[in-house]
Design an enzyme around this catalytic site. Structure first.
Site, PDB file in Angstrom:
ATOM      1  CD  GLU A  39      -2.978  -0.782  -0.020  1.00 14.35           C
ATOM      2  OE1 GLU A  39      -3.125  -0.405  -1.200  1.00 14.35           O
ATOM      3  OE2 GLU A  39      -3.329  -1.900   0.382  1.00 14.35           O
ATOM      4  CG  HIS A  40      -0.079   4.930   0.399  1.00 16.70           C
ATOM      5  ND1 HIS A  40      -0.369   6.231   0.086  1.00 16.70           N
ATOM      6  CD2 HIS A  40      -1.240   4.391   0.864  1.00 16.70           C
ATOM      7  CE1 HIS A  40      -1.644   6.489   0.382  1.00 16.70           C
ATOM      8  NE2 HIS A  40      -2.197   5.375   0.844  1.00 16.70           N
ATOM      9  CB  THR A  41       4.550   0.159  -2.512  1.00 21.57           C
ATOM     10  OG1 THR A  41       3.383  -0.559  -2.935  1.00 21.57           O
ATOM     11  CG2 THR A  41       4.868  -0.216  -1.082  1.00 21.57           C
ATOM     12  CG  ASP A  42       0.716   3.181  -6.256  1.00 24.14           C
ATOM     13  OD1 ASP A  42       1.024   3.821  -5.226  1.00 24.14           O
ATOM     14  OD2 ASP A  42      -0.371   3.325  -6.846  1.00 24.14           O
ATOM     15  CB  ALA A  85     -16.368  -0.351  -1.944  1.00 21.14           C
ATOM     16  N   GLY A  86     -13.374   1.098  -3.113  1.00 22.32           N
ATOM     17  CA  GLY A  86     -11.941   0.817  -3.183  1.00 22.32           C
ATOM     18  C   GLY A  86     -11.645  -0.527  -3.827  1.00 22.32           C
ATOM     19  CB  SER A  97     -10.513  -1.205  -8.840  1.00 15.94           C
ATOM     20  OG  SER A  97      -9.813  -0.256  -9.578  1.00 15.94           O
ATOM     21  CG  ASP A 140      -6.908   0.535  -9.276  1.00 12.87           C
ATOM     22  OD1 ASP A 140      -6.258  -0.069  -8.401  1.00 12.87           O
ATOM     23  OD2 ASP A 140      -7.508   1.602  -9.069  1.00 12.87           O
ATOM     24  CE1 TYR A 173      -2.432   8.094  -3.546  1.00 12.62           C
ATOM     25  CE2 TYR A 173      -2.108  10.161  -4.730  1.00 12.62           C
ATOM     26  CZ  TYR A 173      -1.977   8.793  -4.661  1.00 12.62           C
ATOM     27  OH  TYR A 173      -1.387   8.114  -5.694  1.00 12.62           O
TER      28      TYR A 173
HETATM   29  P1  ADP Z   1     -13.835   2.545  -7.145  1.00 12.04           P
HETATM   30  O1  ADP Z   1     -13.030   2.393  -8.396  1.00 12.04           O
HETATM   31  O2  ADP Z   1     -13.033   2.325  -5.911  1.00 12.04           O
HETATM   32  O3  ADP Z   1     -15.072   1.732  -7.147  1.00 12.04           O
HETATM   33  P2  ADP Z   1     -14.074   5.214  -8.166  1.00 12.04           P
HETATM   34  O4  ADP Z   1     -14.566   6.470  -7.580  1.00 12.04           O
HETATM   35  O5  ADP Z   1     -12.698   5.174  -8.719  1.00 12.04           O
HETATM   36  O6  ADP Z   1     -14.295   4.071  -7.063  1.00 12.04           O
HETATM   37  O7  ADP Z   1     -15.040   4.767  -9.348  1.00 12.04           O
HETATM   38  C1  ADP Z   1     -16.442   4.754  -9.164  1.00 12.04           C
HETATM   39  C2  ADP Z   1     -17.109   5.411 -10.376  1.00 12.04           C
HETATM   40  O8  ADP Z   1     -17.029   4.520 -11.515  1.00 12.04           O
HETATM   41  C3  ADP Z   1     -18.584   5.661 -10.202  1.00 12.04           C
HETATM   42  O9  ADP Z   1     -18.826   6.890  -9.558  1.00 12.04           O
HETATM   43  C4  ADP Z   1     -19.078   5.673 -11.632  1.00 12.04           C
HETATM   44  O10 ADP Z   1     -18.804   6.929 -12.258  1.00 12.04           O
HETATM   45  C5  ADP Z   1     -18.197   4.622 -12.284  1.00 12.04           C
HETATM   46  N1  ADP Z   1     -18.878   3.323 -12.276  1.00 12.04           N
HETATM   47  C6  ADP Z   1     -18.499   2.209 -11.613  1.00 12.04           C
HETATM   48  N2  ADP Z   1     -19.360   1.183 -11.847  1.00 12.04           N
HETATM   49  C7  ADP Z   1     -20.317   1.674 -12.676  1.00 12.04           C
HETATM   50  C8  ADP Z   1     -21.491   1.122 -13.287  1.00 12.04           C
HETATM   51  N3  ADP Z   1     -21.858  -0.135 -13.076  1.00 12.04           N
HETATM   52  N4  ADP Z   1     -22.221   1.937 -14.088  1.00 12.04           N
HETATM   53  C9  ADP Z   1     -21.860   3.208 -14.301  1.00 12.04           C
HETATM   54  N5  ADP Z   1     -20.786   3.768 -13.754  1.00 12.04           N
HETATM   55  C10 ADP Z   1     -20.010   3.027 -12.954  1.00 12.04           C
HETATM   56 MG    MG Z   2     -11.370   3.591  -8.968  1.00  6.58          MG
END
Ligand code: ADP
Ligand code: MG
Length: 393
Positions: free
Chosen positions: A44-47, A133-134, A136, A182, A234
């Site tokens: 974590e935070h190594t990238d 939720a992190g 990706s 990711d 960050y």
């Molecule tokens: P994480 O990658 O950790 O889930 P992010 O904030 O990087 O969080 O990405 C989430 C965003 O990706 C959402 O706000 C949306 O814009 C897009 N996204 C993810 N899944 C969907 C989906 N099934 N339909 C539409 N947009 C999506």
């Molecule tokens: Mg993301």
């Protein structure tokens, strides 16, 4: 089992996106493609310190049904959002398409920027990767769309280049400054393996992760803690690491050998910077150790590395929050062999290595501890190392 994607799981199947495609377009899709979310086992935070990470792809994925369009535009429906968006060649400029459709337009943009000719298309997608939720969901979306468009347009793009293009979409079109982790995981992972990624060289290697064979499973628990101050914190951590590397006269903290850590720490001006550096240097060493024990077929020996990683993030890098610490502590008390926060910090998910079949018990113990402390309910599932982006049919 409580799925963190509860309520949306049913849309992430070839059948669901195929049926929705037929409804939207009036004909069969040319194919169905998918790309997974991911969890970082350790690193974590190594990238951004040019170091090492060890993610694996989840079963949870974005599934896309698609077919070419003849008018050179793109139309995309998200079953999760219940929205349909369209864009054309004039929109292939960062900033032109906003919201979730930017992740789709940005993939087309990145392919075109790289010199490819991308055919117009209709796309219908469904996802069971929890969003935000992190885990990706954003990279899963990008990589699923990318693999779809590459196939539909008959393009030749090598796997690592696919990951780089998806990252470029996220960095330059969407505007989120993330590393390659990711998209590399969502593109390159194989079932029953983790992916060892050297963030300096972008070299990757599959690392066997047969947890079931060792009588283990990996619980992924979303604390549902809202991330706060993430961007500022960050940036602070990143700056601290860059300043420390400059003081030490190395290109990046990856270049500080762990057995010379004490001497390096003595050369740093303050205690906070010393702690930041100690996290990054020892975390890189833990990733290498994790690769070694996994290679040796001893996944149970990952447990103390997960524990040490959490302590390092909590005390040295200071990126955990009380709910996350409570989840990790409770998981251990409830029978986890080892546990850590995963992801950038200040909320998000934890992972715990638990005896096979005991994830629910551990998840329920965390849920009870959260209820007692007045926190909202967590969600959890078993993380199974799965395949990266691919065509399903
Ligand atoms: P994480 O990658 O950790 O889930 P992010 O904030 O990087 O969080 O990405 C989430 C965003 O990706 C959402 O706000 C949306 O814009 C897009 N996204 C993810 N899944 C969907 C989906 N099934 N339909 C539409 N947009 C999506
Ligand atoms: Mg993301």
């Amino acid at each position: 089992m409580v799925s963190a994607g509860a309520g949306t799981t049913d849309v992430a199947t070839a059948e669901a996106v195929g049926a929705a495609f037929r409804q939207l377009v009036g004909s069969d899709p040319a194919g169905v493609w998918a790309a997974p979310g991911r969890v970082n086992l350790i690193g974590e935070h190594t990238d951004y310190n040019d170091g090492f990470v060890l993610p694996f792809a989840l079963e949870q994925q974005v599934v896309v049904a698609a077919a070419p369009r003849t008018d050179g535009t793109w139309r995309v429906r998200s079953l999760n959002r219940r929205q349909t968006e369209s864009f054309g060649p004039d929109d292939l400029v960062p900033g032109r398409v906003e919201g979730w459709a930017a992740y789709v337009a940005g993939v087309v943009w990145a392919l075109v920027e790289a010199g490819h000719t991308v055919e117009g298309a209709d796309l219908v997608l469904g996802s069971d990767v929890p969003s935000g939720a992190g885990l990706s969901s954003s990279a899963a979306l990008e990589c699923a769309v990318l693999t779809t468009l590459v196939d539909l347009s008959g393009l030749e793009v090598a796997p690592l280049d696919r990951a780089r293009l998806a990252r470029r979409c996220e960095n330059e079109y969407v505007g989120a400054p993330t590393g390659l982790l990711d998209q590399a995981a969502s593109t390159l992972c194989e079932a029953d393996n983790a992916l060892f990624l050297d963030c300096r060289s972008a070299d990757t290697r599959q690392v066997p992760l047969d947890l079931a064979d060792a009588g283990l499973e990996l619980l992924v628990l979303d604390t549902k803690t809202p991330h706060s101050h993430v961007t500022g914190e960050y940036g602070d951590r990143r700056r601290s690491c860059e300043e420390a590397a400059a003081v030490l006269g190395v290109p990046a903290l990856r270049d500080v050998p762990v057995d010379e850590l004490d001497a390096a720490l003595e050369r740093l001006p303050d205690d906070e910077m010393r702690r930041r550096v100690r996290h990054v240097v020892t975390e890189d060493a833990r990733v290498l150790e994790a690769v070694a024990v996994a290679d040796a077929g001893r996944p149970a020996d990952l447990a103390p590395l997960l524990d040490a990683s959490h302590v390092s993030m909590r005390d040295d890098f200071e990126i955990t929050v009380p709910t996350v610490d409570l989840a990790v502590e409770t998981a251990r008390k409830a029978g986890a062999h080892g546990a850590r926060m995963t992801g950038g910090g200040f909320g998000g998910c934890i992972i715990a290595l638990v005896p096979a079949g005991r994830s629910d018990e551990v998840g329920e113990a965390v849920a009870a501890a959260f209820a007692e402390a007045g926190h909202g309910a967590p969600a959890w599932f078993v993380g199974r190392p799965s395949a990266g982006a691919r065509r399903l049919s």
